[in-house]
Scaffold this active site. Structure first.
Site, PDB file in Angstrom:
ATOM      1  N   GLU A 105      -0.190   2.981  10.424  1.00 11.18           N
ATOM      2  CA  GLU A 105      -1.628   2.946  10.086  1.00 11.18           C
ATOM      3  C   GLU A 105      -2.417   3.967  10.916  1.00 11.18           C
ATOM      4  OE1 GLU A 105      -3.382  -0.561   8.786  1.00 11.18           O
ATOM      5  OE2 GLU A 105      -1.485  -1.487   8.219  1.00 11.18           O
ATOM      6  N   PHE A 128       8.613   4.470   3.800  1.00  4.76           N
ATOM      7  CA  PHE A 128       8.223   3.542   4.890  1.00  4.76           C
ATOM      8  C   PHE A 128       7.194   2.509   4.408  1.00  4.76           C
ATOM      9  CE2 PHE A 128       8.540   7.564   7.825  1.00  4.76           C
ATOM     10  CZ  PHE A 128       9.910   7.544   7.722  1.00  4.76           C
ATOM     11  N   SER A 172      -1.407   7.104  17.500  1.00  8.42           N
ATOM     12  CA  SER A 172      -2.427   7.160  18.562  1.00  8.42           C
ATOM     13  C   SER A 172      -3.130   8.510  18.540  1.00  8.42           C
ATOM     14  CB  SER A 172      -1.782   6.932  19.928  1.00  8.42           C
ATOM     15  OG  SER A 172      -1.279   5.618  19.989  1.00  8.42           O
ATOM     16  N   HIS A 193      11.293  -9.761  33.812  1.00  4.43           N
ATOM     17  CA  HIS A 193      12.392 -10.655  33.422  1.00  4.43           C
ATOM     18  C   HIS A 193      13.734 -10.125  33.970  1.00  4.43           C
ATOM     19  CE1 HIS A 193       9.625 -12.582  30.567  1.00  4.43           C
ATOM     20  NE2 HIS A 193      10.553 -13.474  30.286  1.00  4.43           N
ATOM     21  N   GLY A 194      13.737  -8.886  34.469  1.00  3.46           N
ATOM     22  CA  GLY A 194      14.978  -8.298  34.988  1.00  3.46           C
ATOM     23  C   GLY A 194      16.026  -8.212  33.886  1.00  3.46           C
ATOM     24  N   GLU A 231       4.230   9.634   2.311  1.00  3.82           N
ATOM     25  CA  GLU A 231       5.306  10.333   1.581  1.00  3.82           C
ATOM     26  C   GLU A 231       6.118  11.141   2.596  1.00  3.82           C
ATOM     27  OE1 GLU A 231       3.639  12.741  -1.516  1.00  3.82           O
ATOM     28  OE2 GLU A 231       2.774  11.014  -2.557  1.00  3.82           O
ATOM     29  N   PHE A 249       0.862  -1.188   0.000  1.00  3.00           N
ATOM     30  CA  PHE A 249       0.000   0.000   0.000  1.00  3.00           C
ATOM     31  C   PHE A 249       0.896   1.235   0.000  1.00  3.00           C
ATOM     32  CE2 PHE A 249      -2.507   2.937   2.891  1.00  3.00           C
ATOM     33  CZ  PHE A 249      -3.683   3.017   2.165  1.00  3.00           C
ATOM     34  N   SER A 306       5.577  -0.790   3.827  1.00  2.00           N
ATOM     35  CA  SER A 306       5.725  -2.189   4.256  1.00  2.00           C
ATOM     36  C   SER A 306       5.626  -3.099   3.037  1.00  2.00           C
ATOM     37  CB  SER A 306       4.626  -2.563   5.261  1.00  2.00           C
ATOM     38  OG  SER A 306       4.746  -1.753   6.401  1.00  2.00           O
TER      39      SER A 306
HETATM   40  N1  CAA Z   1     -13.733   6.180   5.240  1.00  5.13           N
HETATM   41  C1  CAA Z   1     -14.211   6.827   4.140  1.00  5.13           C
HETATM   42  N2  CAA Z   1     -14.032   8.157   3.964  1.00  5.13           N
HETATM   43  C2  CAA Z   1     -13.358   8.832   4.914  1.00  5.13           C
HETATM   44  C3  CAA Z   1     -12.838   8.214   6.063  1.00  5.13           C
HETATM   45  C4  CAA Z   1     -13.063   6.827   6.223  1.00  5.13           C
HETATM   46  N3  CAA Z   1     -12.619   6.179   7.289  1.00  5.13           N
HETATM   47  N4  CAA Z   1     -12.205   9.147   6.805  1.00  5.13           N
HETATM   48  C5  CAA Z   1     -12.330  10.306   6.174  1.00  5.13           C
HETATM   49  N5  CAA Z   1     -13.024  10.120   5.023  1.00  5.13           N
HETATM   50  C6  CAA Z   1     -13.425  11.126   4.064  1.00  5.13           C
HETATM   51  C7  CAA Z   1     -14.278  12.191   4.769  1.00  5.13           C
HETATM   52  O1  CAA Z   1     -15.631  11.802   4.813  1.00  5.13           O
HETATM   53  C8  CAA Z   1     -14.064  13.397   3.912  1.00  5.13           C
HETATM   54  O2  CAA Z   1     -14.888  13.313   2.761  1.00  5.13           O
HETATM   55  P1  CAA Z   1     -15.745  14.569   2.267  1.00  5.13           P
HETATM   56  O3  CAA Z   1     -14.714  15.635   1.984  1.00  5.13           O
HETATM   57  O4  CAA Z   1     -16.437  14.066   1.059  1.00  5.13           O
HETATM   58  O5  CAA Z   1     -16.649  14.935   3.392  1.00  5.13           O
HETATM   59  C9  CAA Z   1     -12.636  13.221   3.428  1.00  5.13           C
HETATM   60  O6  CAA Z   1     -12.301  11.841   3.582  1.00  5.13           O
HETATM   61  C10 CAA Z   1     -11.653  14.049   4.234  1.00  5.13           C
HETATM   62  O7  CAA Z   1     -11.808  13.723   5.586  1.00  5.13           O
HETATM   63  P2  CAA Z   1     -11.102  14.572   6.728  1.00  5.13           P
HETATM   64  O8  CAA Z   1     -11.454  16.023   6.546  1.00  5.13           O
HETATM   65  O9  CAA Z   1     -11.405  13.932   8.040  1.00  5.13           O
HETATM   66  O10 CAA Z   1      -9.555  14.366   6.335  1.00  5.13           O
HETATM   67  P3  CAA Z   1      -8.248  15.029   6.912  1.00  5.13           P
HETATM   68  O11 CAA Z   1      -7.398  15.458   5.817  1.00  5.13           O
HETATM   69  O12 CAA Z   1      -8.584  15.991   8.019  1.00  5.13           O
HETATM   70  O13 CAA Z   1      -7.489  13.748   7.565  1.00  5.13           O
HETATM   71  C11 CAA Z   1      -6.931  12.052   9.171  1.00  5.13           C
HETATM   72  C12 CAA Z   1      -7.992  13.025   8.584  1.00  5.13           C
HETATM   73  C13 CAA Z   1      -7.765  11.155  10.092  1.00  5.13           C
HETATM   74  C14 CAA Z   1      -5.869  12.743   9.987  1.00  5.13           C
HETATM   75  C15 CAA Z   1      -6.305  11.208   8.023  1.00  5.13           C
HETATM   76  O14 CAA Z   1      -5.475  12.007   7.207  1.00  5.13           O
HETATM   77  C16 CAA Z   1      -5.487  10.057   8.551  1.00  5.13           C
HETATM   78  O15 CAA Z   1      -6.047   9.001   8.863  1.00  5.13           O
HETATM   79  N6  CAA Z   1      -4.126  10.212   8.651  1.00  5.13           N
HETATM   80  C17 CAA Z   1      -3.253   9.135   9.009  1.00  5.13           C
HETATM   81  C18 CAA Z   1      -2.757   8.432   7.794  1.00  5.13           C
HETATM   82  C19 CAA Z   1      -2.368   7.019   8.050  1.00  5.13           C
HETATM   83  O16 CAA Z   1      -3.033   6.289   8.796  1.00  5.13           O
HETATM   84  N7  CAA Z   1      -1.328   6.572   7.404  1.00  5.13           N
HETATM   85  C20 CAA Z   1      -0.908   5.212   7.491  1.00  5.13           C
HETATM   86  C21 CAA Z   1      -0.053   4.856   6.336  1.00  5.13           C
HETATM   87  S1  CAA Z   1      -0.171   3.158   5.875  1.00  5.13           S
HETATM   88  C22 CAA Z   1       0.732   2.274   6.950  1.00  5.13           C
HETATM   89  O17 CAA Z   1       1.153   2.735   7.984  1.00  5.13           O
HETATM   90  C23 CAA Z   1       0.864   0.829   6.565  1.00  5.13           C
HETATM   91  C24 CAA Z   1       1.998   0.099   7.168  1.00  5.13           C
HETATM   92  O18 CAA Z   1       3.119   0.506   7.187  1.00  5.13           O
HETATM   93  C25 CAA Z   1       1.727  -1.230   7.698  1.00  5.13           C
END
Ligand code: CAA
Length: 379
Positions: A363, A156, A366, A338-339, A127, A123, A158
């Site tokens: 993902e 990063f 917190s 476990h010390g 960036e 996935f 995976s």
């Molecule tokens: N499902 C569907 N749509 C969603 C959604 C969800 N869970 N969450 C938000 N949306 C939609 C909203 O409804 C909104 O849509 P509209 O504009 O049509 O209303 C749109 O997305 C924007 O939503 P937000 O305004 O809430 O978005 P934001 O820019 O403020 O971001 C955030 C919110 C929660 C911080 C988000 O950016 C986020 O989750 N950031 C973290 C990213 C992340 O988890 N990265 C992980 C990388 S992958 C990884 O880590 C894999 C690995 O290595 C194993």
């Protein structure tokens, strides 16, 4: 919510416990030391149906529900969190978006090999300047008429360089913000696509994280995944599934470290008695067990909601927050009890302590989980 396990769930738990203890546990230490991707055991997990667990048999999946799937990730992560995240990223962040948003043609083309474990999925969202602020994508995808041209980089990632199939987010129209992001299916070997720097990580060292580089990468027109401009939703909804899996990984780590500590306390004697006879330590173990069981209920509730077709964005965020925090508490106490032996590599709790930290980061950190949960409270 059902609190009893089905026959199928009991069978899957038993099968994976045996597999994890006989095939994964013996290689976990060496894999961690050498930061080596476990090709052989991942292939065997494919044969057991774990690489396509919550998908229908029609596409080659095992047809299990999400609760069974997260129980599988938990069982595997009890002995090795690297294997846990390999299974989780592949299922939730590559197979799930292709299954959910793919055309029938895309599903028939990609899913059978992914779900059997013959191909590994990854996935591409993060960036250098788009981590928590995932909408700040700078990788671009330009419509060239008969194909897309991708330029930019992801970090990063995976499974980066190891995986065969990638779900990649890129900007197709910068003026539209998150609604200008689209998602694409990119295959290993497509012209202009290469692996960049491989990261030297603190933990989960058997799961390879690397940079992806797109330099005039040619992606076929038909590899747009989902509607144009809906890539942010593809990514966020995939992460809803992913966060259940990371919660399961964290819970498995907590349970694994706890189990190791029970065994250690029974055999380790100081001041003429075994450690479990010291009430201060035994009472802390009671707290740890209670926290693990509470975290499990939060997680199983979230998975159960998904299985019933109910919204689970907030519940998945709660599960990831709770399970990763409980894992942090438990692995810390596990090393403490476990010390000195907990601080050396002869005991698995040393690796578990390092492996746990990422569950509070990837993902969605917190803090992101709290944004999602509090956003719902005050909506
Ligand atoms: N499902 C569907 N749509 C969603 C959604 C969800 N869970 N969450 C938000 N949306 C939609 C909203 O409804 C909104 O849509 P509209 O504009 O049509 O209303 C749109 O997305 C924007 O939503 P937000 O305004 O809430 O978005 P934001 O820019 O403020 O971001 C955030 C919110 C929660 C911080 C988000 O950016 C986020 O989750 N950031 C973290 C990213 C992340 O988890 N990265 C992980 C990388 S992958 C990884 O880590 C894999 C690995 O290595 C194993």
């Amino acid at each position: 919510m059902e609190f009893s396990y089905s026959r199928e769930q009991e069978m899957v738990k038993k099968m994976l416990k045996e597999f994890a203890e006989t095939e994964i546990e013996p290689i976990a230490e060496e894999m961690d030391a050498e930061a080596a991707y476990p090709y052989e055991t991942v292939a065997k997990l494919g044969k057991l149906g774990v690489m396509g667990m919550p998908f229908p048999a029609e596409y080659g999946g095992a047809g299990a529900d999400y609760l069974t799937y997260i129980m599988a990730v938990e069982e595997i992560s009890k002995v090795c969190a690297s294997h846990g995240v390999i299974v989780q990223t592949h299922n939730a962040l590559c197979c799930w978006p292709i299954f959910t948003y793919g055309t029938e043609e895309q599903k028939r083309k990609y899913l059978p090999k992914l779900l059997s474990g013959e191909h590994l999925g990854a996935f591409g969202l993060t960036e250098p300047n788009a981590g928590t602020d995932a909408a700040m994508q700078q990788t671009t995808a330009k419509d060239m008429g008969d194909h897309w041209l991708l330029n930019g980089s992801k970090i990063f990632i995976s499974g980066g360089g190891i995986a065969d199939v990638y779900v990649v987010m890129a900007m197709t129209d910068k003026s539209k913000g998150n609604k200008g992001i689209s998602s694409f299916i990119v295959e290993k070997g497509m012209p202009g696509f290469s692996r960049g720097k491989k990261e030297n990580k603190m933990g989960i060292r058997g799961s390879i994280a690397a940079e992806l580089v797109f330099e005039d990468c040619v992606v076929p027109k038909e590899n747009l995944l989902g509607p144009l401009g809906k890539g942010f939703k593809v990514a966020m909804s995939s992460l809803d599934v992913g966060r259940l899996g990371i919660a399961a990984q964290a819970l498995g780590l907590a349970q694994g470290a706890f189990d190791q500590t029970v065994d250690y306390m029974k055999q380790r004697k100081q001041f003429g008695r075994s450690l479990n006879k010291f009430q201060a330590l035994a009472f802390e173990m009671a707290n740890m067990k209670t926290e693990i069981d509470a975290a499990r209920f939060v997680l199983y509730n979230a998975a159960n909601r998904r299985d019933r077709g109910l919204s689970s964005t907030v519940e998945a965020a709660q599960a990831k927050l709770k399970c990763s925090e409980v894992a942090s508490y438990v692995v810390d106490k596990a090393v403490q009890f476990h010390g000195g032996y907990g601080y050396i590599k002869d005991y698995p709790v040393e690796r578990m302590y390092r492996d746990q930290k990422i569950t509070e980061i990837y993902e969605g950190t917190s803090e992101v989980m709290k944004m999602v949960i509090s956003g719902d409270i005050f909506k």
